[in-house]
Design an enzyme around this catalytic site. Sequence first.
Site, mmCIF file in Angstrom:
data_model
loop_
_atom_site.group_PDB
_atom_site.id
_atom_site.type_symbol
_atom_site.label_atom_id
_atom_site.label_comp_id
_atom_site.label_asym_id
_atom_site.label_seq_id
_atom_site.Cartn_x
_atom_site.Cartn_y
_atom_site.Cartn_z
ATOM 1 N N SER A 122 0.857 -1.184 0.000
ATOM 2 C CA SER A 122 0.000 0.000 0.000
ATOM 3 C C SER A 122 0.890 1.229 0.000
ATOM 4 O O SER A 122 1.910 1.266 0.698
ATOM 5 C CB SER A 122 -0.917 0.014 1.225
ATOM 6 O OG SER A 122 -1.752 1.156 1.194
ATOM 7 N N GLU A 123 0.499 2.250 -0.775
ATOM 8 C CA GLU A 123 1.393 3.399 -0.954
ATOM 9 C C GLU A 123 1.600 4.216 0.304
ATOM 10 O O GLU A 123 2.510 5.045 0.360
ATOM 11 C CB GLU A 123 0.950 4.285 -2.124
ATOM 12 C CG GLU A 123 -0.455 4.795 -2.098
ATOM 13 C CD GLU A 123 -1.417 3.932 -2.897
ATOM 14 O OE1 GLU A 123 -2.224 4.505 -3.638
ATOM 15 O OE2 GLU A 123 -1.384 2.693 -2.769
ATOM 16 N N ASN A 124 0.758 4.001 1.323
ATOM 17 C CA ASN A 124 1.008 4.731 2.567
ATOM 18 C C ASN A 124 2.081 4.082 3.425
ATOM 19 O O ASN A 124 2.431 4.593 4.484
ATOM 20 C CB ASN A 124 -0.288 4.928 3.366
ATOM 21 C CG ASN A 124 -0.966 3.611 3.711
ATOM 22 O OD1 ASN A 124 -0.930 2.669 2.926
ATOM 23 N ND2 ASN A 124 -1.599 3.551 4.856
#
Length: 217
Positions: A45-47
Site C-alpha cells: 500500500s502506498e502509505n
Amino acid sequence: MDEKTLIAKRVALELMDGDLVNLGIGLPTLVARYVPPGRHVFFQSENGIVGMSGPITGAENHDLTDAGGSPISALPGAASFDSAFSFGLIRGGHLDVTVLGGLQVDREGRLANWMVPGKMVPGMGGAMDLVTGARRVIVAMQHSAKGEAKIVERCVLPLTSVRRVDLVVTDLAVIEPTDAGLVLKETAPGVTVEQVIANTGCELIVAPDLRSMPIEG
C-alpha cells in the site's frame, strides 16, 4: 456471483507467485480475497506497508489502514516504512502489478480514473505514479455505468497517464490493449461477443483464440 466478485476472481488469476502487487481503492481491494491457493503474493500500500492482508479476526489494529483508510492486518514478516520509501518502490519500477479501478479506458488503452470534472475529489492519490511506474497495469471495472460505455474511442475525462495499460477486466470481458487496438480475449460466462460489442464504445478486435473466462462459480 455478483459482478464485482467475478471481476476480482478473474484479476486474481493474473497474479503470479512472488509478485509485489498494489491494489487500488474500491473494487480492486477484493482481488486479495481470491488469490489462488498456494500462490504467494505480497500486497503493498502506498502509505507504507508490504505484507498486508484484509482484517484478520483477533489481529485487528485500528492504527493500520490501507491508502484508502480501510482497516488491514499485517502478516508475519510484513515491513512498514514511510510514504517516501513506498513511492520510491513505485516510481523505481519495483512494483510487479497494480490493479486499479477505471472511469474510462480508450481505444489506445489509456486510463482515466482520478476525477470527474465538476465533482469534488480528494486528489489523484497514487494513481498517476502507479500507472507510470508499475511493470504491469490491470484495470478492474464494470463495462458500463448508467447505460454509458466505459470503454470508449477517446477518453473525455482527464487521463491518469499516457501509458497504455496491459489488461482490462470487466464484468463482461477481458480485453488486451495492443498496437493494433483493443483485443477481446475472453467473455464472461454466459456473455456473447455481440453483447460485449454492444456495450463497448469503440471497435474491438475479436481474438482468434477467444475463450470464456476460466472462472468457477
